[in-house]
Write a protein that holds these residues in place. Structure first.
Motif, PDB file in Angstrom:
ATOM      1  N   UNK A  25      87.803  15.101  16.759  1.00 15.01           N
ATOM      2  CA  UNK A  25      86.755  14.466  17.683  1.00 15.01           C
ATOM      3  C   UNK A  25      87.420  14.681  19.090  1.00 15.01           C
ATOM      4  N   UNK A  26      86.862  15.315  20.221  1.00 15.34           N
ATOM      5  CA  UNK A  26      87.193  15.607  21.349  1.00 15.34           C
ATOM      6  C   UNK A  26      86.127  15.121  22.216  1.00 15.34           C
ATOM      7  N   UNK A  27      86.118  13.772  22.953  1.00 11.19           N
ATOM      8  CA  UNK A  27      85.267  13.383  24.015  1.00 11.19           C
ATOM      9  C   UNK A  27      85.299  14.132  25.410  1.00 11.19           C
ATOM     10  N   UNK A  28      83.990  14.098  25.970  1.00  6.60           N
ATOM     11  CA  UNK A  28      84.003  14.866  27.283  1.00  6.60           C
ATOM     12  C   UNK A  28      84.664  16.255  27.132  1.00  6.60           C
ATOM     13  N   UNK A  29      84.295  16.728  26.129  1.00  5.31           N
ATOM     14  CA  UNK A  29      84.624  18.299  25.843  1.00  5.31           C
ATOM     15  C   UNK A  29      83.790  19.334  26.975  1.00  5.31           C
ATOM     16  N   UNK A  30      82.801  18.752  27.495  1.00  2.00           N
ATOM     17  CA  UNK A  30      81.992  19.427  28.610  1.00  2.00           C
ATOM     18  C   UNK A  30      81.984  18.446  29.848  1.00  2.00           C
ATOM     19  N   UNK A  31      81.589  19.140  30.726  1.00  2.00           N
ATOM     20  CA  UNK A  31      81.139  17.974  31.959  1.00  2.00           C
ATOM     21  C   UNK A  31      79.968  17.693  32.279  1.00  2.00           C
ATOM     22  N   UNK A  32      79.671  16.616  32.942  1.00  2.00           N
ATOM     23  CA  UNK A  32      78.278  16.376  33.041  1.00  2.00           C
ATOM     24  C   UNK A  32      77.452  17.431  33.663  1.00  2.00           C
ATOM     25  N   UNK A  33      78.048  18.398  34.440  1.00  3.37           N
ATOM     26  CA  UNK A  33      77.360  19.653  35.354  1.00  3.37           C
ATOM     27  C   UNK A  33      77.233  20.591  34.184  1.00  3.37           C
ATOM     28  N   UNK A  34      78.110  20.770  33.108  1.00  4.16           N
ATOM     29  CA  UNK A  34      77.795  21.810  32.119  1.00  4.16           C
ATOM     30  C   UNK A  34      76.822  21.223  31.364  1.00  4.16           C
ATOM     31  N   UNK A  35      76.684  19.760  30.904  1.00  4.36           N
ATOM     32  CA  UNK A  35      75.543  19.271  30.146  1.00  4.36           C
ATOM     33  C   UNK A  35      74.174  19.574  30.670  1.00  4.36           C
TER      34      UNK A  35
END
Length: 232
Positions: A25-35
């Motif tokens: 489990x990896x939190x914050x794998x993508x950035x808010x911009x990518x989301x």
């Protein structure tokens, strides 16, 4: 230290030892911009691309898996870069690359019954969560002929922008589900990945669900470039 070593160390750091093999489990794998990019792209997808089910709607990219073989289709560039981001972590074996993305949209109160991903896929499943958290519940698969009510063994809190990787025993011998509810209750006893989460949570804390979009990135071994008769 090369890029592969760095990524492999990150991967190992996020393996969860408290549950059967294996969960990463990896939190914050993508950035808010990518989301935001993912959500905007998905929301702009033409309606014919969506498949409406009774409790959620979904999109298939890369083809539609079938026992006779998935007719391979190109994954669009905006989505392919997130497939590559997962693949770059060396999650899949060197001879196996993810070639299918299932996008599920869950409104508050929607979920999915206990199930396994099954033999159509290479036994590794990776999921990016966007828009909202959810709780993924796990039940041991019933191997007897007797009808049994599934007993919840543990849950994982999937935060928005996180990456979840499941394989080995959890892929083959467990079912996973999302309960149909509008909010979730954190449990120090049952929620096994709290120490790996990006945020801090307290026991019995209530988390209200929003609209969640998940990107399940997998490898379909059996593919075909020819159109097959799939009706039977």
């Amino acid at each position: 230290m090369n890029e592969y070593t760095t990524k492999n160390q990150i991967f190992l750091k996020h393996i969860l030892p408290e549950v059967p093999p294996m969960v990463c489990y990896i939190p914050n794998f993508i950035t808010p911009e990518e989301e935001n990019e993912i959500l905007q792209r998905i929301n702009c997808t033409p309606l014919p691309k969506w498949t409406q089910l009774s409790h959620r709607r979904l999109q298939n990219w890369g083809g539609i898996p079938h026992p006779k073989g998935m007719i391979a289709e190109a994954i669009p560039g905006w989505l392919a870069k997130f497939v590559k981001k997962v693949s770059d972590f060396q999650v899949f074996e060197s001879h196996t690359s993810p070639n299918h993305v299932l996008i599920n949209e869950y409104l508050p109160g929607q979920g999915i019954m206990p199930h396994s991903d099954g033999p159509l896929f290479h036994p590794i499943v990776t999921t990016i969560s966007c828009g909202s958290h959810t709780f993924l519940d796990f039940y041991r698969r019933n191997t007897s002929d007797q009808l049994e009510v599934p007993v919840l063994e543990f849950s994982l809190l999937l935060e928005r922008r996180s990456l979840l990787i499941l394989e080995k025993d959890l892929y083959h011998n467990y079912l996973h589900s999302i309960a149909e509810r509008n909010s979730d209750t954190v449990s120090n006893e049952k929620t096994k990945n709290l120490k790996l989460c990006g945020n801090a949570y307290t026991d019995n804390e209530q988390l209200e669900r929003g609209t969640r979009v998940s990107l399940t990135i997998r490898h379909v071994p059996k593919t075909s470039k020819l159109k097959l008769k799939l009706s039977k």
